[in-house]
Write an enzyme that holds these catalytic residues in place. Structure first.
Site, short mmCIF file in Angstrom:
data_model
loop_
_atom_site.label_atom_id
_atom_site.label_comp_id
_atom_site.label_asym_id
_atom_site.label_seq_id
_atom_site.Cartn_x
_atom_site.Cartn_y
_atom_site.Cartn_z
N ARG A 51 11.21 -4.45 7.49
CA ARG A 51 12.33 -3.53 7.60
C ARG A 51 11.96 -2.08 7.28
O ARG A 51 12.30 -1.18 8.04
CB ARG A 51 13.46 -3.92 6.62
CG ARG A 51 14.45 -4.90 7.16
CD ARG A 51 14.90 -5.80 6.03
NE ARG A 51 13.75 -6.52 5.55
CZ ARG A 51 13.33 -7.65 6.12
NH1 ARG A 51 13.98 -8.18 7.09
NH2 ARG A 51 12.23 -8.25 5.67
N THR A 52 11.33 -1.86 6.14
CA THR A 52 11.16 -0.47 5.69
C THR A 52 10.25 0.28 6.66
O THR A 52 10.59 1.38 7.13
CB THR A 52 10.59 -0.45 4.26
OG1 THR A 52 11.37 -1.33 3.46
CG2 THR A 52 10.63 0.95 3.69
N LYS A 80 -12.33 0.53 1.60
CA LYS A 80 -13.68 1.01 1.22
C LYS A 80 -13.66 1.71 -0.12
O LYS A 80 -14.65 2.31 -0.53
CB LYS A 80 -14.18 1.99 2.29
CG LYS A 80 -14.24 1.43 3.69
CD LYS A 80 -14.63 2.55 4.66
CE LYS A 80 -14.05 2.30 6.03
NZ LYS A 80 -14.02 3.54 6.84
N ARG A 101 4.18 2.86 0.88
CA ARG A 101 4.46 1.64 0.09
C ARG A 101 3.16 1.18 -0.55
O ARG A 101 2.12 1.12 0.12
CB ARG A 101 5.03 0.52 0.95
CG ARG A 101 5.12 -0.79 0.16
CD ARG A 101 5.86 -1.87 0.87
NE ARG A 101 7.29 -1.59 0.88
CZ ARG A 101 8.20 -2.46 1.30
NH1 ARG A 101 7.83 -3.65 1.74
NH2 ARG A 101 9.48 -2.15 1.29
N HIS A 129 12.62 1.54 -5.21
CA HIS A 129 12.65 1.47 -3.75
C HIS A 129 13.83 2.33 -3.29
O HIS A 129 14.87 1.83 -2.86
CB HIS A 129 12.83 0.01 -3.32
CG HIS A 129 12.58 -0.27 -1.86
ND1 HIS A 129 12.48 0.73 -0.90
CD2 HIS A 129 12.42 -1.45 -1.20
CE1 HIS A 129 12.28 0.17 0.28
NE2 HIS A 129 12.23 -1.15 0.13
N1 CP Z 1 13.99 -4.57 2.17
C1 CP Z 1 12.69 -4.38 2.37
O1 CP Z 1 12.05 -3.55 1.68
O2 CP Z 1 12.14 -5.16 3.36
P1 CP Z 1 10.63 -5.12 3.83
O3 CP Z 1 9.78 -5.60 2.67
O4 CP Z 1 10.55 -5.99 5.03
O5 CP Z 1 10.29 -3.67 4.13
#
Ligand code: CP
Length: 307
Positions: A51-52, A80, A101, A129
């Protein structure tokens, strides 16, 4: 230059503006189809995501911009031994804005300190998040018409669940919000959230082990996955993974206008039969994630709306 590392990086007024802009985008996305022409978004994902990452990419493409990036540490020079500080210096030469991320708490903050472009925290370990939180706020606002005077139940992994930590941080700024925190003892909310955020802010909350007991009181139920990847011990994960399973039978205990949110991915904690319930809002929530990320990219790049 602004970054988004924590939901509190934006004032309540700025969040209201973002939600309003996302609402305008939802009504007529074509009005925004060229506001980022010529701009590039880098998605640097050291941890898996559906999703993100893809909603960020969809958001930038919908604004007329382009995307580049990597979807795993293995496919970047992190494999590396390159540091995130060096990587972001390089990404700053290639893109106008970056979503990061990373499995380590604080990684996005480190990136922001070495970056020449806005950095968005797309999830840092068990910490925060913030773009999921913006998505959650937009979803709650769209469903309930307000962010104040709500009883919010957060259920599942409240210890490692970064979406839960970010959402509590954001919602305590709205009057009349109370929380029911539902978890097994091993996955209770971290002490710093209990003390520094909830008690320090005089926010009403209670902690329960039993979902059935909480359900009749809730306006929103925010379910979460028990996250295998955050456990050091497989036995503990197996023991706890099915501690809560929301079923149609349990939903009979909930109010007619109690909506279910989940950041997803879902594993077993919401039975698929619940998907048919009109109160199941988690797939709509994922769609709202695109609109709010479009609004966020526009804000951080300081691009003007075109009407
Ligand atoms: N909600 C969420 O962060 O989903 P993903 O881990 O798929 O990005």
């Amino acid at each position: 230059m602004r970054h988004l590392l924590n939901p509190l990086d934006f004032t309540v007024e700025e969040i209201d503006e973002l939600l309003a802009l996302a609402g305008e985008i939802e009504k007529d996305p074509s009005r925004f189809a060229h506001v980022c022409d010529g701009k590039k978004l880098a998605t640097c994902f050291y941890e898996p995501s559906t999703r993100t990452r893809l909603s960020f990419e969809s958001a930038m493409l919908s604004l007329g911009g382009s995307v580049l990036g990597f979807a795993s540490a293995d496919s970047s020079s992190a494999a590396k031994g390159e540091s995130i500080a060096d990587t972001i210096r390089i990404i700053s030469c290639y893109a106008d804005i970056c979503a990061v991320r990373h499995p380590k708490e604080g990684a996005a903050l480190v990136a922001s300190l070495h970056s020449g472009i806005p950095v968005i925290n797309a999830g840092d370990g068990g910490h925060q998040h913030p773009t999921q939180t913006l998505t959650d706020l937009l979803t709650i606002h769209s469903l309930k018409g307000r962010l104040s005077d709500l009883t919010i139940g957060l259920c599942g992994d409240l210890k490692f669940g970064r979406t839960v930590h970010s959402l509590i941080n954001a919602l305590v700024r709205y009057p009349g919000v109370r929380f029911i925190l539902i978890s097994p003892p091993e996955l209770k909310i971290p002490e710093y959230i209990r003390q520094d955020v909830l008690r320090a802010g005089h926010v009403e909350f209670k902690e329960l082990g039993n979902l059935d007991e909480a359900l009749p009181e809730l306006d929103i139920l925010y379910m979460t996955r028990v996250q295998r990847e955050r456990f050091f011990n497989e036995e503990d994960y197996i023991r706890l993974k099915d501690c809560y399973i929301l079923t149609p039978k349990k939903m009979k205990l909930a109010k007619e206008d109690m909506y279910i949110l989940h950041p997803l991915p879902r594993v077993n904690e919401i039975s698929v039969e619940v998907d048919k319930d009109p109160r199941a809002a988690y797939f709509r929530q994922a769609q709202y994630g695109v609109y709010i990320r479009m609004a966020l990219i526009m804000k951080l790049l300081e691009v003007e709306k075109r009407c």
